[in-house]
Scaffold this active site. Structure first.
Site, PDB file in Angstrom:
ATOM      1  N   CYS A  72     -67.868 -94.365 -39.774  1.00  0.00           N
ATOM      2  CA  CYS A  72     -67.906 -95.831 -39.668  1.00  0.00           C
ATOM      3  C   CYS A  72     -67.655 -96.518 -41.007  1.00  0.00           C
ATOM      4  O   CYS A  72     -67.415 -97.723 -41.049  1.00  0.00           O
ATOM      5  CB  CYS A  72     -69.254 -96.279 -39.110  1.00  0.00           C
ATOM      6  SG  CYS A  72     -69.563 -95.690 -37.432  1.00  0.00           S
TER       7      CYS A  72
ATOM      8  N   TYR B  10     -72.817 -75.899 -23.761  1.00  0.00           N
ATOM      9  CA  TYR B  10     -73.317 -77.274 -23.804  1.00  0.00           C
ATOM     10  C   TYR B  10     -72.265 -78.167 -24.481  1.00  0.00           C
ATOM     11  O   TYR B  10     -71.335 -77.683 -25.126  1.00  0.00           O
ATOM     12  CB  TYR B  10     -74.635 -77.336 -24.577  1.00  0.00           C
ATOM     13  CG  TYR B  10     -75.777 -76.568 -23.939  1.00  0.00           C
ATOM     14  CD1 TYR B  10     -76.786 -77.245 -23.267  1.00  0.00           C
ATOM     15  CD2 TYR B  10     -75.846 -75.173 -24.016  1.00  0.00           C
ATOM     16  CE1 TYR B  10     -77.847 -76.548 -22.675  1.00  0.00           C
ATOM     17  CE2 TYR B  10     -76.880 -74.467 -23.430  1.00  0.00           C
ATOM     18  CZ  TYR B  10     -77.879 -75.164 -22.754  1.00  0.00           C
ATOM     19  OH  TYR B  10     -78.917 -74.474 -22.173  1.00  0.00           O
TER      20      TYR B  10
END
Length: 814
Positions: free
Chosen positions: A42, A278
């Site tokens: 970000c 997963y």
């Protein structure tokens, strides 16, 4: 136990560190296709713009230090290219092209998402970039350093696109944003995005909304952006910020089930359809907590939480369920902050979910404490139970903490009533005794209870003026600076005395600046038998922002201008500084007028305000009053305007150039002549001319109070009182009065056409400084007492009138 993790950054790296803390002796291998396993994704736009000066600060963990601290086998530039679930084996390709296999007991997929690059003509041309990772960042930074970038085009107006717009602007480039939708920042509703539109234009960013890109052409050292409309934008560089899609190729190839949205389907324990495999992060699909429907969430915070949960489930067995994410996000757009959580109104409409909404305008902290900045909150909620669905906020300070509080309530099934129960920290620099989210909760409560039926700005735009009366309850001064087309202005404080002007056969939409006075007016009207009354949610502030026209011309609303550099360089000019922060329109402009009146010609006022419309209003005010606008600047929600007091303007007619006053003698009490008088007087005063109306004989009836005190009169005074109109409401037309029928028809037509009533025009004239003088002799003859006249009226005689007329270049007798 051997754990193999594919992909680092938020999900994979977090899971790896958590597994080590849970199992000191486990074998952990972390594979990363790129060079970096943990970096501030970000923060990339801010490094490009120079806010983050050092590249090294982007890296949270380096492969070597991360591997050593957590005893993890970190392998960068090692790409997993195939998974064999039956053998629990992964094929890995090195940077040099060679490959090898690695066994696992438990496998975690954290491949993230990739930037969308549609197959447009010329999209691979030099100077066109996407921004997703450090490598992209380095390419963009190098291009800006090696090329003279004066213009840049951002394709896509999402969070990253707007952050890049700000940071490219920071480098000195003029930025244009092209967006296929009708607004920027798709997660928020249009009414919230409209505030961002205004702010971007104030910063000089060009907006091309509802425009799609057809292709690109490289011409010499420029990139031509070809729009579907036929328009072409010539620019030095292009940033594609069209969106991202989950990277699922590896999972699909391994036979792992993908969901409806195209992401990897996982269960509550974040396990895929294949046992012992997963998945977390941008690549997964998971039901939205509020809708139960499959949902993709490309945010760092949920990925970090998923990484922690999945680590526990991989080590200890499936013991912890993931609750899902509601998409809580925030972005800085220049000085503005925009945040949202949960479901916006437009998303609820798409889903067919019944909802209600509210919009409230508050300030970031106590208004009397310096630098109180505007803060807007929009809620969406169930129309009966009040269950919170979502919230959006836009402003300059305190946005994050409000949305964070509401997000927690939403995730725990909270309602609008819980907003009023939040016990927040309060001191003047930080909040108000009644916090903005509490105010939002109270307003939402009024909507659900039926105490305040509301309409949206869209309802007002679509309203049939033949069936709906728009009632502006603001002051005449506020009304003069702009209103909704066709609205009738009856100030809240005058409403009880003017109820006969409001039709009962129409639906009434009340409004004020932000909603409070409209609500109070609504309650007054309902108490007096008006049953179809609704208040405009968010008031004129929301409406005006939403319907404001947008320009794609560069610098259409400049954030910083110097109007007159010749006067700007004066160092010996007296400057009076005025603080109007916290005041809502028309407060700053009224305070500006008072300040200008207190200084001499050539001296200056420097005023700071937090009302976003102040800069525009100040410029318009200077244009009409002859003052000189020196500069306008805005920074972090504070608007600074410098104005120099102007002198007399050159004459344009054959009159005395030394006199610009206007005087009118009002000798009549005819309704039409009175209307003409106040229109002329108000117009003259609004342009800065000293204007006086001298009321004599029958003209005194025009300035009588509607509710007059009891006064003692002689027999002649009482007789005149019975024969003359008691107030302006009883005036007749000079022609076609028809025993009062024509008078009522005239007022009715004026109201339908949105034309101000006589009483409103009169008040506007007073507000603009028009001097009202009542003739003392006429009052004596006709038995009119001073107490019967408006408080603003002064009493004078012929000498007073002659003094005013001597200084005037126009004298009218009506």
């Amino acid at each position: 136990m051997k754990y193999l993790i594919i992909g680092g950054v938020a999900g994979g790296a977090t899971a790896a560190a958590r597994i080590r803390r849970a199992d000191e002796f486990a074998e952990i291998v972390l594979l990363e296709k790129g060079k970096y396993i943990s970096y501030a994704n970000c923060g990339l736009p801010y490094y490009i713009g120079g806010t983050i000066a050092e590249r090294e600060k982007l890296f949270v963990q380096k492969p070597e230090s991360f591997g050593r601290r957590f005893k993890i086998d970190v392998r960068v530039e090692n790409e997993a290219v195939d998974i064999d679930p039956s053998k629990q084996m992964v094929t890995i390709q090195r940077a040099d092209g060679s490959s090898y296999t690695e066994k696992y007991d438990k496998l975690l997929l954290s491949p993230g998402a990739s930037a969308i690059r549609p197959p447009l003509k010329g999209i691979d041309s030099k100077g066109i970039f996407s921004l997703r990772n450090v490598e992209d960042t380095d390419r963009i930074k190098a291009y800006i350093t090696s090329h003279k970038v004066e213009n840049a085009v951002i394709v896509g107006a999402g969070f990253i696109g707007l952050e890049m717009a700000e940071n490219l602007h920071q480098t000195g480039a003029h930025v244009s944003v092209v967006e296929m939708g009708n607004q920027v920042m798709a997660p928020v509703d249009f009414s919230i995005a409209s505030h961002v539109h205004q702010h971007l234009q104030q910063k000089g960013v060009s907006l091309f909304l509802e425009q799609s890109v057809e292709g690109f052409e490289r011409k010499e050292d420029k990139v031509e952006v070809l729009l579907k409309s036929g328009q072409t934008l010539s620019t030095d560089m292009v940033i594609l910020s069209i969106g991202v899609r989950p990277r699922t190729e590896l999972a699909k190839k391994a036979g792992i089930v993908l969901g409806e949205t195209g992401g990897i389907r996982v269960d509550a324990y974040l396990e895929t359809s294949v046992k012992n495999i997963y998945a977390v992060g941008d690549a997964i699909e998971y039901p939205h907590p509020l809708t139960g429907k499959p949902y993709l969430n490309f945010l760092a915070n949920p990925a970090n939480r998923q990484g922690r949960i999945v680590a526990d489930n991989m080590v200890f067995g499936n013991i912890t369920k993931y609750e899902g994410a509601i998409a809580t996000s925030i972005a800085k757009v220049f000085d503005l902050t925009v945040a949202s959580t949960g479901l916006a109104g437009k998303r609820l409409k798409q889903l067919g979910m019944d909802y209600a909404g509210s919009t409230t305008h508050s300030v970031s902290h106590a208004s009397y404490y310096p630098d109180a900045l505007p803060l807007t909150v929009k809620l969406t909620f169930h129309p009966e139970t009040g269950k919170l669905y979502g919230a959006q906020a836009v402003g300059y300070e305190g946005i994050d903490k409000r949305i964070d509080q509401i997000a927690l309530l939403i995730k725990n099934g909270g309602t609008i009533y819980d907003l009023t129960k939040v016990e927040h920290t309060y001191a003047p620099p930080f909040s108000s005794a009644k916090d903005p989210i509490a105010i939002a909760g109270y307003v939402a409560n009024n909507i659900i209870s039926g105490a305040m039926p509301v309409v949206s700005w869209r309802d007002v735009v679509q309203a049939d003026h033949g069936k709906v009366l728009l009632l502006d309850t603001r002051t005449p001064a506020e009304y003069a600076f702009g209103s909704i087309e066709g609205a009738v202005n009856i100030p809240l404080d005058d409403l009880r005395d003017r109820l006969d002007e409001i039709p009962k056969d129409k639906e009434i939409y009340t409004f004020c600046a932000v909603g409070l006075r409209g609500y109070l007016a609504q309650q007054i009207l309902r108490a007096h038998g008006f049953t179809r009354v609704k208040n405009l949610s968010g008031g004129y502030k929301t409406y005006s922002a939403a319907v404001a026209p947008l320009s794609d011309q560069p610098g259409s609303v400049p954030s910083q201008i110097s109007i007159d550099m010749g006067t700007q360089i004066k160092n010996d000019v007296k400057v009076v500084r005025v603080d109007a922060c916290g005041l809502q329109c028309p407060g700053p402009v009224m305070k500006l007028k008072q300040a200008i009146d207190s200084i001499g010609e050539g001296e200056r006022i420097e005023m700071v305000a937090t009302d976003p419309g102040f800069a525009r209003d100040a410029q318009a005010w200077c244009n009409t009053t002859g003052q000189r606008l020196i500069s306008i600047a805005d920074e972090k929600g504070k608007y600074t305007v410098v104005i120099e007091k102007g002198g007399s303007q050159a004459c344009r007619t054959v009159t005395s150039c030394d006199s610009k006053s206007k005087t009118l003698i009002m000798f009549s009490d005819d309704l039409d002549k009175a209307l003409a008088t106040f229109v002329l007087a108000g117009g003259a005063a609004a342009t800065g001319h000293k204007t006086t109306i001298f009321f004599t004989f029958w003209g005194l009836n025009v300035i009588k109070k509607i509710s007059k005190p009891k006064v003692k009169k002689d027999i002649f005074g009482r007789m005149f009182g019975m024969m003359l109109p008691s107030s302006s409401l009883k005036l007749h037309l000079s022609k076609m009065s028809m025993f009062g029928i024509g008078d009522k028809m005239m007022r009715h037509i004026m109201k339908r056409k949105g034309i101000d009533s006589l009483e409103t025009l009169r008040q506007q004239a007073i507000n603009h400084g028009v001097e009202f003088i009542a003739c003392q002799m006429s009052m004596d003859v006709m038995g009119v007492k001073r107490e019967e006249l408006l408080d603003e009226v002064t009493v004078g005689g012929v000498a007073t009138y002659m003094e005013r007329a001597e200084d005037a270049n126009i004298n009218l007798f009506i």
